[in-house]
Design an enzyme around this catalytic site. Structure first.
Site, PDB file in Angstrom:
ATOM      1  N   HIS A 118     -28.378 -24.884  15.363  1.00 23.67           N
ATOM      2  CA  HIS A 118     -28.427 -24.089  14.025  1.00 23.67           C
ATOM      3  C   HIS A 118     -26.791 -23.876  13.846  1.00 23.67           C
ATOM      4  CE1 HIS A 118     -32.590 -23.465  14.201  1.00 23.67           C
ATOM      5  NE2 HIS A 118     -32.670 -22.123  14.278  1.00 23.67           N
TER       6      HIS A 118
ATOM      7  N   CYS B 201     -32.428 -16.580  16.937  1.00 24.38           N
ATOM      8  CA  CYS B 201     -31.577 -17.565  17.452  1.00 24.38           C
ATOM      9  C   CYS B 201     -30.430 -17.853  16.176  1.00 24.38           C
ATOM     10  CB  CYS B 201     -32.499 -18.972  17.552  1.00 24.38           C
ATOM     11  SG  CYS B 201     -33.692 -19.331  16.083  1.00 24.38           S
TER      12      CYS B 201
ATOM     13  N   LYS C  44     -33.468 -10.587   9.847  1.00 23.78           N
ATOM     14  CA  LYS C  44     -33.075 -10.252  11.189  1.00 23.78           C
ATOM     15  C   LYS C  44     -31.560 -10.731  11.181  1.00 23.78           C
ATOM     16  CE  LYS C  44     -37.570 -12.087  12.567  1.00 23.78           C
ATOM     17  NZ  LYS C  44     -38.273 -13.373  12.850  1.00 23.78           N
TER      18      LYS C  44
END
Ligand code: NAP
Length: 334
Positions: A225, A140, A196
Site C-alpha cells: 500500500h 494496513c 479507520k
C-alpha cells in the site's frame, strides 16, 4: 524454549502469511491451524491451496475449529474477518488466551493496545498481568504513514494530515475484488477504510487533537500500500531535518521481526513502488521518498509498506515479540 501458538483464520490471505512468517521462528511454534466449518477436518493444503511464493510449510496439518475449548495454545494470532472476530476473539480472551489480532472490531476499545511495536511499545503495559487479553495491530493502509509521523510528532508535533492511498488487491483478502473490477481499473474504496485511517493514528500516537482527512483507492497491484501524505507540523524544521528524523527512527526494542533500518529513505524521484520496495526488510520496513516542502501544509512525502506483512501478519508477530521482550508473555509456555 518456544511458545505454542494457534492461527485463527489460517486459510485466508493473512493466515497464510502467518504460517509463512512463523516457519522456523525462534520464539513461536505453530501448534494449531484453525478456520471455519468449511475447512475443519481437512488437510491445510486441501482447505486452502497455498497462494504465496515458496512452499507451504505445513501442508499436512489438519485444520481445527476456532473454538477455545478445542484449542490448547496460550497465544492465538487472529486473521479472522471482522464479523467472526467480534464473536470469537472475546471467547479466546475470556478463556485466558493472549489474542493478537489483525481484525478491526476491538482496535479502538479502551484497554486494548493498538500497537506498532516501534512506535508505542508502552501501550503494551495495558495488558500486563491480565490472564487473557486482546492486542490489535492497526489498519494496513496507514501503517507506513503512522510510522513516519511518529518521529515527526515527537520532535515537532503534527497538527493535521491529508492522505491518499493506492492500495493493493491482497488487502481485500482472498478472493477479494473481482478481476473485472480490478484489471485495467482503479476505484475508490467502498468500505470504511477512510474512517479507520482518519481515527486510528491518534490512539497510537497519543495525539487526540490530530486531524486526518483520508481518501482510499484500490489499484491493480498485488502487494504493497502506497500513501501520499501532506502533514502540517506545529513548527517547520525544513525538509532536511525531517529526512534526518525519518532515516534515524527505530524502535527501542531489538525484535526479530523489526528491521533496522526501519525506514528506508530513497533518493529516486519515482519511488517507492510496490513492485520494487514492498519487500524491503522482509516486508516489515517502510520506504519513503520525495520528502519535500508542501505548498499548503508543512511537508509532503510518499510512503509504502507491505500490507499483508507489516500491515498484518508481520505486525502482529512483532507485537507478540514485544510482549515477550517486555516479559508480558512468558517463554516456555506450551
Ligand atoms: P480472508 O482471506 O478472507 O480470510 C478470512 C479467514 O477467516 C479464512 O481463514 C476463513 O476460513 C476464516 N473464517 C471466515 N468465516 C469464519 C467463521 N465463521 N469461523 C471461523 N473462521 C472463519 O481475509 P484476510 O485478508 O486474510 O483478512 C483477515 C483479517 O485481517 C481481516 O479482519 C482483515 O480486515 C484483516 N487485515 C487484512 C489485511 C490484508 O492485507 N489482507 C491487512 C490488515 C488487516 P475459511 O477459509 O475456512 O472460510
Amino acid at each position: 524454549m518456544t511458545i505454542d501458538v494457534a492461527i485463527l483464520g489460517a486459510t485466508g490471505m493473512v493466515g497464510q502469511r502467518f504460517v509463512q512468517l512463523l516457519a522456523n521462528h525462534p520464539t513461536f511454534r505453530v501448534a494449531e491451524l484453525c478456520a471455519s466449518e468449511r475447512s475443519v477436518g481437512k488437510r491445510y493444503e486441501d482447505a486452502a491451496p497455498w497462494r504465496l511464493s515458496g512452499d507451504n510449510p505445513m501442508p499436512d496439518a489438519v485444520v481445527g475449529p476456532c473454538d477455545p475449548g478445542a484449542v490448547r495454545s496460550p497465544v492465538v494470532f487472529s486473521a479472522l474477518d471482522s464479523a467472526t472476530a467480534l464473536i470469537v476473539e472475546p471467547a479466546f480472551r475470556d478463556a485466558g488466551r493472549a489474542v493478537l489480532t489483525n481484525a478491526s472490531p476491538f482496535r479502538m476499545a479502551a484497554g486494548v493496545p493498538l500497537l506498532i511495536p516501534e512506535v508505542n511499545p508502552e501501550h503494551a503495559e495495558w495488558v500486563r498481568g491480565k490472564a487473557g487479553f486482546i492486542v490489535a495491530n492497526p489498519n494496513c493502509t496507514h501503517q507506513a504513514m503512522t510510522i513516519a509521523l511518529a518521529p515527526l510528532h515527537r520532535r515537532w508535533g503534527v497538527e493535521a494530515v491529508c492522505v491518499a492511498s493506492y492500495q493493493a488487491v491482497s488487502g481485500a483478502g482472498y478472493p477479494g475484488e473481482s478481476a473485472w473490477d480490478m484489471l485495467g481499473n482503479v476505484h475508490p474504496h467502498a468500505g470504511d477504510e477512510e474512517e479507520k485511517v482518519a481515527s486510528e493514528p491518534q490512539k497510537i500516537l497519543d495525539a487526540p487533537d490530530l486531524r486526518i482527512s483520508a481518501r482510499c483507492v484500490r489499484v491493480p497491484v498485488a502487494d504493497g500500500h502506497l500513501v501520499a501524505v501532506q502533514a502540517k507540523l506545529r513548527v517547520d524544521p525544513g525538509p532536511d531535518a525531517i529526512r534526518e528524523a525519518l532515516a534515524s527512527f527505530v524502535g527501542p526494542y531489538a525484535l526479530h521481526s523489526s528491521p533496522r533500518p526501519l525506514i528506508h529513505l530513497l533518493s529516486q524521484r519515482d519511488r517507492p513502488t510496490p513492485k520494487l520496495d514492498a519487500d524491503r526488510g522482509g516486508g516489515m520496513a517502510v520506504s519513503i521518498a520525495r520528502v519535500e516542502r508542501c505548498e499548503v501544509f508543512t511537508v509532503k512525502f510518499f510512503a509504502l509498506a507491505h500490507n499483508a506483512i507489516r500491515g498484518a501478519a508481520g505486525g502482529a508477530l512483532a507485537n507478540a515479540e514485544l510482549l515477550v521482550a517486555k516479559g508480558i508473555l512468558a517463554l516456555g509456555v506450551a
